[in-house]
Design a protein around this motif. Structure first.
Motif, PDB file in Angstrom:
ATOM      1  N   UNK A   1      29.304  -6.759 -37.131  1.00  0.00           N
ATOM      2  CA  UNK A   1      30.770  -6.738 -37.126  1.00  0.00           C
ATOM      3  C   UNK A   1      31.332  -7.805 -36.186  1.00  0.00           C
ATOM      4  N   UNK A   2      30.752  -7.963 -35.024  1.00  0.00           N
ATOM      5  CA  UNK A   2      31.209  -8.973 -34.064  1.00  0.00           C
ATOM      6  C   UNK A   2      30.956 -10.377 -34.621  1.00  0.00           C
ATOM      7  N   UNK A   3      29.816 -10.586 -35.272  1.00  0.00           N
ATOM      8  CA  UNK A   3      29.517 -11.897 -35.855  1.00  0.00           C
ATOM      9  C   UNK A   3      30.507 -12.235 -36.969  1.00  0.00           C
ATOM     10  N   UNK A   4      30.820 -11.289 -37.833  1.00  0.00           N
ATOM     11  CA  UNK A   4      31.785 -11.524 -38.911  1.00  0.00           C
ATOM     12  C   UNK A   4      33.166 -11.809 -38.329  1.00  0.00           C
ATOM     13  N   UNK A   5      33.563 -11.069 -37.320  1.00  0.00           N
ATOM     14  CA  UNK A   5      34.851 -11.293 -36.687  1.00  0.00           C
ATOM     15  C   UNK A   5      34.892 -12.671 -36.023  1.00  0.00           C
ATOM     16  N   UNK A   6      33.811 -13.093 -35.403  1.00  0.00           N
ATOM     17  CA  UNK A   6      33.748 -14.414 -34.776  1.00  0.00           C
ATOM     18  C   UNK A   6      33.888 -15.525 -35.800  1.00  0.00           C
ATOM     19  N   UNK A   7      33.217 -15.400 -36.940  1.00  0.00           N
ATOM     20  CA  UNK A   7      33.343 -16.399 -37.996  1.00  0.00           C
ATOM     21  C   UNK A   7      34.767 -16.467 -38.539  1.00  0.00           C
ATOM     22  N   UNK A   8      35.369 -15.321 -38.743  1.00  0.00           N
ATOM     23  CA  UNK A   8      36.733 -15.282 -39.259  1.00  0.00           C
ATOM     24  C   UNK A   8      37.708 -15.919 -38.269  1.00  0.00           C
ATOM     25  N   UNK A   9      37.568 -15.633 -36.992  1.00  0.00           N
ATOM     26  CA  UNK A   9      38.450 -16.223 -35.984  1.00  0.00           C
ATOM     27  C   UNK A   9      38.242 -17.732 -35.873  1.00  0.00           C
ATOM     28  N   UNK A  10      36.991 -18.192 -36.014  1.00  0.00           N
ATOM     29  CA  UNK A  10      36.710 -19.627 -35.984  1.00  0.00           C
ATOM     30  C   UNK A  10      37.393 -20.331 -37.144  1.00  0.00           C
ATOM     31  N   UNK A  11      37.314 -19.766 -38.335  1.00  0.00           N
ATOM     32  CA  UNK A  11      37.967 -20.361 -39.494  1.00  0.00           C
ATOM     33  C   UNK A  11      39.487 -20.381 -39.329  1.00  0.00           C
ATOM     34  N   UNK A  12      40.050 -19.302 -38.828  1.00  0.00           N
ATOM     35  CA  UNK A  12      41.493 -19.258 -38.597  1.00  0.00           C
ATOM     36  C   UNK A  12      41.929 -20.305 -37.576  1.00  0.00           C
ATOM     37  N   UNK A  13      41.129 -20.487 -36.531  1.00  0.00           N
ATOM     38  CA  UNK A  13      41.443 -21.487 -35.516  1.00  0.00           C
ATOM     39  C   UNK A  13      41.416 -22.892 -36.117  1.00  0.00           C
TER      40      UNK A  13
END
Length: 140
Positions: free
Chosen positions: A22-34
Motif C-alpha cells: 500500500x505504501x509503495x502504490x501510494x508513493x508511485x501515485x504521489x510521484x506521478x502527481x508531482x
C-alpha cells in the motif's frame, strides 16, 4: 468454537506485506502527481516567457511608424530577452503609383534562454512604409 477462532484470527488487521504494498502504490501515485504538476508549472512559465517576448516585439514595432531610407537595424537586451530589428526594402510591384511610399520588410527577433541547450525564439515580420524626407531635405 473453532469457527469463532478462525474468523477472529483473519480479522486482526493488515499484515506487514500488505502495508508495504500500500505504501509503495501510494508513493508511485504521489510521484506521478508531482511530475504532472511540475510539468504544468513549467508549461505556464514557458507560456508566460513567450507572451513577454511577444509583447516586447510588438512594443519595438510600435516605436516607429516608418523606416528610414537606409533601413532599420537595431539590437538590444531587455530583462533577459535579446532582441534584434532588421529591415530590407520590399520590391515595388510594377504599375504602382509613383507617389506611393516605398515599403520595407521589418523583422523583429526576440530570443531568451530555455531550460535546454537551445534558446527560445520569436520572430515577427511586417511591412512598414519608408519615411518621407522632411520639407527642405533631399531624398536619399
Amino acid at each position: 468454537m473453532t469457527r469463532r477462532r478462525c474468523a477472529h484470527r483473519f480479522s486482526r488487521g493488515f499484515s506487514l506485506l500488505e502495508l508495504l504494498v500500500a505504501v509503495a502504490v501510494m508513493g508511485l501515485a504521489l510521484t506521478l502527481l508531482y511530475q504532472v504538476d511540475a510539468g504544468a508549472v513549467r508549461g505556464v512559465a514557458d507560456h508566460a516567457a513567450q507572451h513577454r517576448a511577444g509583447v516586447l516585439a510588438r512594443s519595438i514595432l510600435d516605436a516607429r511608424d516608418a523606416v528610414p531610407a537606409d533601413g532599420w537595424h537595431e539590437a538590444g537586451d531587455d530583462g533577459g530577452f535579446a532582441w534584434r530589428v532588421s529591415s530590407v526594402p520590399w520590391p515595388t510591384p510594377p504599375g504602382l503609383d509613383a507617389t506611393a511610399p516605398a515599403l520595407h520588410e521589418v523583422v523583429v527577433s526576440v530570443q531568451w534562454p530555455g531550460r535546454g541547450t537551445a534558446p527560445h525564439a520569436l520572430e515577427l515580420r511586417t511591412l512598414l512604409p519608408q519615411s518621407r524626407p522632411l520639407p527642405g531635405e533631399s531624398p536619399r
